[in-house]
Design an enzyme around this catalytic site. Structure first.
Site, mmCIF file in Angstrom:
data_model
loop_
_atom_site.group_PDB
_atom_site.id
_atom_site.type_symbol
_atom_site.label_atom_id
_atom_site.label_comp_id
_atom_site.label_asym_id
_atom_site.label_seq_id
_atom_site.Cartn_x
_atom_site.Cartn_y
_atom_site.Cartn_z
ATOM 1 N N ASP A 1 94.072 43.653 -69.134
ATOM 2 C CA ASP A 1 95.282 44.440 -69.358
ATOM 3 C C ASP A 1 96.146 43.621 -70.312
ATOM 4 O O ASP A 1 96.857 42.715 -69.887
ATOM 5 C CB ASP A 1 96.016 44.703 -68.038
ATOM 6 C CG ASP A 1 97.317 45.446 -68.249
ATOM 7 O OD1 ASP A 1 97.359 46.364 -69.083
ATOM 8 O OD2 ASP A 1 98.320 45.096 -67.581
ATOM 9 N N GLU B 1 92.211 47.794 -71.826
ATOM 10 C CA GLU B 1 93.069 48.978 -71.837
ATOM 11 C C GLU B 1 93.617 49.186 -73.246
ATOM 12 O O GLU B 1 94.032 48.251 -73.916
ATOM 13 C CB GLU B 1 94.220 48.816 -70.841
ATOM 14 C CG GLU B 1 94.942 50.116 -70.586
ATOM 15 C CD GLU B 1 95.900 50.042 -69.419
ATOM 16 O OE1 GLU B 1 97.084 50.362 -69.626
ATOM 17 O OE2 GLU B 1 95.467 49.665 -68.311
ATOM 18 N N ASP C 1 99.778 43.301 -63.152
ATOM 19 C CA ASP C 1 98.948 43.043 -64.332
ATOM 20 C C ASP C 1 97.494 42.780 -63.953
ATOM 21 O O ASP C 1 96.578 43.281 -64.607
ATOM 22 C CB ASP C 1 99.519 41.869 -65.132
ATOM 23 C CG ASP C 1 100.925 42.171 -65.625
ATOM 24 O OD1 ASP C 1 101.061 43.030 -66.513
ATOM 25 O OD2 ASP C 1 101.884 41.571 -65.106
#
Length: 175
Positions: free
Chosen positions: A10, A69, A141
């Site tokens: 991420d 992502e 996160d």
């Protein structure tokens, strides 16, 4: 039975989450997760921290695939550009280790893990905890990174086994 080790990332300029899982058949096992904090300071140095730290994660955990992502465009174009640069550093870390990189939108990740493309962060954290049988809720996160790895482990498909690529969720339905 073949096992596949997946690193989920991420990306973020201040905090980059990472999570490593291993899929053997239909069984998915948690291996590790955490956050890389790039600190304050000049952008090139912060990107270097992300790149080198992720390379260290890759070298110590030996994933075979990486799931990242995708960047969403937010209201502030400058923030979007900075996030894109952090994402680029993350992708470079994987490519430098000769790993294939898959990319998923936040909608695809949330759909795959929660079953709702517009789920709240807390829902993602709770589902990641449940799906990986973790003793506690991971940080936002790390949870997002693990969710990205889980999405990849399921072939980018939602909970019901429907491919979510090319679709969007409206009122809880794929359209």
């Amino acid at each position: 039975m073949n096992s596949i080790r997946i690193l989920g990332i991420d990306p973020g300029l201040r905090i980059t989450g990472f999570g490593v899982i291993e899929k053997t058949g239909s069984r998915i096992q948690y291996l590790t997760s955490g956050c890389i904090k790039s600190g304050e300071g000049a952008l090139p140095e912060r990107l270097k921290v992300i790149l080198l730290s992720l390379r260290e994660v890759i070298q110590s955990n030996q994933p075979q695939q990486v799931a990242v992502e995708k960047v969403f465009v937010n209201v502030n174009p400058q923030s979007t550009l900075l996030l894109g640069q952090a994402r680029g550093a993350a992708i470079c870390a994987a490519v430098l280790e000769a790993l294939p990189v898959a990319e998923y939108t936040a909608l695809q990740v949330k759909q795959a893990v929660v079953g709702n493309g517009h789920a709240a962060k807390e829902q993602v954290q709770e589902m990641v905890k449940r799906l990986l049988n973790l003793p506690g809720v991971p940080s936002p996160d790390a949870a997002d990174a693990l969710a990205c790895a889980l999405c990849h482990a399921h072939g980018g498909q939602g909970l019901g086994g429907f491919a979510t690529a090319g679709y969007r969720v409206k009122n809880g339905r794929l359209v």
